[in-house]
Write an enzyme that holds these catalytic residues in place. Structure first.
Site, short mmCIF file in Angstrom:
data_model
loop_
_atom_site.label_atom_id
_atom_site.label_comp_id
_atom_site.label_asym_id
_atom_site.label_seq_id
_atom_site.Cartn_x
_atom_site.Cartn_y
_atom_site.Cartn_z
N HIS A 1 16.15 -31.54 -2.54
CA HIS A 1 14.75 -30.84 -2.34
C HIS A 1 14.99 -30.00 -0.84
O HIS A 1 14.47 -29.18 -0.97
CB HIS A 1 13.38 -32.46 -2.19
CG HIS A 1 13.95 -32.99 -3.32
ND1 HIS A 1 13.76 -34.34 -3.55
CD2 HIS A 1 13.04 -32.22 -4.74
CE1 HIS A 1 13.58 -34.94 -4.49
NE2 HIS A 1 13.10 -33.62 -5.53
N LYS B 1 -0.05 -44.11 -10.12
CA LYS B 1 1.13 -44.72 -10.64
C LYS B 1 1.85 -45.84 -9.38
O LYS B 1 1.43 -45.16 -8.24
CB LYS B 1 2.44 -43.64 -10.16
CG LYS B 1 3.38 -43.34 -11.55
CD LYS B 1 4.00 -41.38 -11.26
CE LYS B 1 5.40 -41.63 -11.29
NZ LYS B 1 6.03 -40.43 -10.96
N ARG C 1 18.26 -28.42 -11.54
CA ARG C 1 19.57 -28.92 -11.97
C ARG C 1 20.30 -28.70 -13.38
O ARG C 1 21.60 -28.88 -12.74
CB ARG C 1 19.66 -30.71 -11.09
CG ARG C 1 19.60 -30.77 -10.00
CD ARG C 1 18.76 -32.18 -9.94
NE ARG C 1 17.67 -32.03 -10.88
CZ ARG C 1 16.82 -32.48 -10.73
NH1 ARG C 1 17.33 -34.39 -9.86
NH2 ARG C 1 15.84 -33.12 -11.33
N SER D 1 16.02 -37.96 -7.57
CA SER D 1 15.13 -39.10 -6.89
C SER D 1 15.53 -40.53 -7.48
O SER D 1 15.37 -41.76 -7.36
CB SER D 1 13.88 -38.89 -6.66
OG SER D 1 13.82 -37.88 -6.15
#
Ligand code: ADP
Length: 154
Positions: free
Chosen positions: A18, A42, A90, A127
């Protein structure tokens, strides 16, 4: 008109991947708002306040600000008067996922998404995998700068 971009994500945690995307986007925009999307349903591994402080520690004295937001990313764009979304790519999975969202955002909200392809050395950083390593006691310091800012949610 100022060129303002939102870089949205959950950033749980904000990785060197990031960081690389934001560093490379700094010359492209007048201002970058790193938008930490918070979904109250979440559960995050890292405390939200600590994630904000962590990201701020990486971008001092630059036209980069960090803010948490809830709700739709497009509404956050309007609030910030941002005409651009910044996203990192990616692999083909990222591409397929981002393509549909980017096209819909263009049609519905007239927001351009700017994609930067990850630099080679960061392509494998995610992550999700970092959280998995962390929960099992592994050392993730090579993937996250200033890891000491982050506090684990109990
Ligand atoms: P989300 O909650 O949207 O999945 P993430 O926090 O995982 O958000 O990622 C935010 C953005 O950063 C996405 O555009 C994602 O593709 C990109 N990204 C994540 N990891 C990397 C990396 N290693 N290199 C480049 N871009 C990345």
């Amino acid at each position: 008109m100022k060129r303002i971009a939102i870089f949205p994500g959950s950033f749980d945690p904000f990785t060197k991947g990031h960081e690389n995307i934001v560093q490379r986007a700094i010359p492209l925009f007048d201002e970058i708002v790193i938008g930490l999307g918070v979904n109250n349903k979440k559960q995050y591994m890292f405390d939200t306040e600590s994630r904000i402080k962590h990201i701020q520690s990486l971008f001092p004295n630059q036209n980069v600000v960090v803010e948490a937001y809830t709700g739709l990313t497009v509404d956050f764009c309007k609030e910030k008067k941002a005409g651009y979304l910044l996203r990192g790519l990616r692999n083909t999975n990222d591409f397929e996922f981002e393509k549909a969202i980017g096209q819909m955002n263009k049609d519905l909200n007239d927001i351009e998404t700017v994609f930067l392809i990850t630099d080679k050395e960061f392509g494998a950083i995610s992550s999700t995998i970092i959280r998995e390593i962390n929960i099992n006691g592994g050392d993730v310091s090579q993937f996250v700068t200033n890891l000491n800012f982050l506090i684990i949610n109990k």
